[in-house]
Design a protein around this motif. Structure first.
Motif, mmCIF file in Angstrom:
data_model
loop_
_atom_site.group_PDB
_atom_site.id
_atom_site.type_symbol
_atom_site.label_atom_id
_atom_site.label_comp_id
_atom_site.label_asym_id
_atom_site.label_seq_id
_atom_site.Cartn_x
_atom_site.Cartn_y
_atom_site.Cartn_z
ATOM 1 N N LYS A 150 -8.837 14.429 2.350
ATOM 2 C CA LYS A 150 -7.848 13.484 3.263
ATOM 3 C C LYS A 150 -6.744 14.395 3.634
ATOM 4 O O LYS A 150 -5.973 13.882 4.427
ATOM 5 N N GLU A 176 -2.554 8.636 5.596
ATOM 6 C CA GLU A 176 -1.939 8.097 4.282
ATOM 7 C C GLU A 176 -2.430 9.177 3.242
ATOM 8 O O GLU A 176 -2.236 8.640 1.833
ATOM 9 N N HIS A 177 -2.275 10.233 3.526
ATOM 10 C CA HIS A 177 -2.165 11.227 2.449
ATOM 11 C C HIS A 177 -1.110 11.694 1.907
ATOM 12 O O HIS A 177 -0.173 12.161 2.727
ATOM 13 N N GLU A 212 -1.270 5.777 -0.051
ATOM 14 C CA GLU A 212 -2.347 4.960 -0.569
ATOM 15 C C GLU A 212 -1.652 4.572 -1.987
ATOM 16 O O GLU A 212 -2.404 3.901 -2.765
ATOM 17 N N ASN A 213 -0.433 4.416 -2.078
ATOM 18 C CA ASN A 213 0.411 3.819 -3.227
ATOM 19 C C ASN A 213 -0.362 4.273 -4.681
ATOM 20 O O ASN A 213 -0.294 3.495 -5.435
ATOM 21 N N GLU A 214 -0.374 5.635 -4.739
ATOM 22 C CA GLU A 214 -1.281 6.031 -5.716
ATOM 23 C C GLU A 214 -0.208 6.929 -6.814
ATOM 24 O O GLU A 214 0.825 7.427 -6.259
ATOM 25 N N ALA A 261 -4.002 3.294 -8.340
ATOM 26 C CA ALA A 261 -3.421 2.704 -7.064
ATOM 27 C C ALA A 261 -2.900 1.369 -7.295
ATOM 28 O O ALA A 261 -3.434 0.680 -8.164
#
Length: 210
Positions: free
Chosen positions: A104, A109-110, A135-137, A154
């Motif tokens: 990605k 969103e990366h 991605e809220n990770e 996540a």
């Protein structure tokens, strides 16, 4: 308490930040610290001279995403490319760009990191944890021949802060939903290909206002 010094740009002889600063960190040399922010520059400051003594260009810092361990500096950038990087403090140059998610790279969103930290142990088996808005990770990496992904989780809101406990068995993660999560982590040594070497438990404690 008393002000020891104010670290800022002084003409052409001592360059400094041109925008907001979001992170500062002392190095193993107690007289030298590093700082970073929106201007894409990490500055090295000498407290004895109260001026900058060097810099590296690149990291876009928007949170507590600078950490230092021995001769290494870790930076997490609020971008979608080259988001997690290792630098040599003594040589002031890039050592490695850690692959956040190769599939990605450059996606909207990366990455976009707010926090990046080393574990608190010593020796060659270093772990890194980082997280942010992409991605809220939050993700954990281990230094084998290079830093490889070991595990990830996540959330439903942005990861804003991360810290290892004084042992590698606990990790605290704060989020934009007003909660701080405490995770227990077990480190295994399985030999199956592509197996996750770090197994992160379900939430052990969720700290929030009741």
């Amino acid at each position: 308490r008393s002000l020891v010094s104010s670290l800022k740009a002084v003409g052409d002889t001592s360059p400094g930040h041109s925008n907001r600063i979001f992170a500062v960190k002392f190095t193993p040399d107690p007289n030298v610290l590093v700082s970073g922010g929106w201007d894409n520059v990490i500055y090295f400051w000498d407290l004895r001279e109260a001026k900058s003594i060097g810099y590296v260009f690149g990291p876009h810092i928007c949170g507590n995403s600078i950490d230092v361990k021995e001769d290494m500096m870790l930076t997490g950038s609020y971008t979608n490319k080259d988001v997690l990087q290792l630098w040599s403090l003594s040589q002031r140059k890039l050592i490695e760009t850690i692959k956040w998610d190769p599939s990605k790279e450059g996606d909207y969103e990366h990455g976009f990191l707010y926090s990046a930290v080393f574990d608190k142990g010593l020796g060659p088996n270093n772990y890194i944890a980082a997280g942010g808005a992409g991605e809220n990770e939050f993700r954990i990496f281990k230094n084998t021949k290079e830093y490889d992904l070991q595990g990830k989780i996540a959330f439903n809101k942005t990861v804003t802060g991360i810290d290892f406990g004084n042992t590698k068995k606990l990790i605290a993660v704060s989020c934009g939903n007003g909660q701080t999560y405490i995770f227990t982590v077990s480190y295994t040594h399985l030999t199956l290909p592509t197996i996750l070497l770090v197994q992160i438990s379900v939430v052990a404690v969720s700290l929030k206002k009741k």
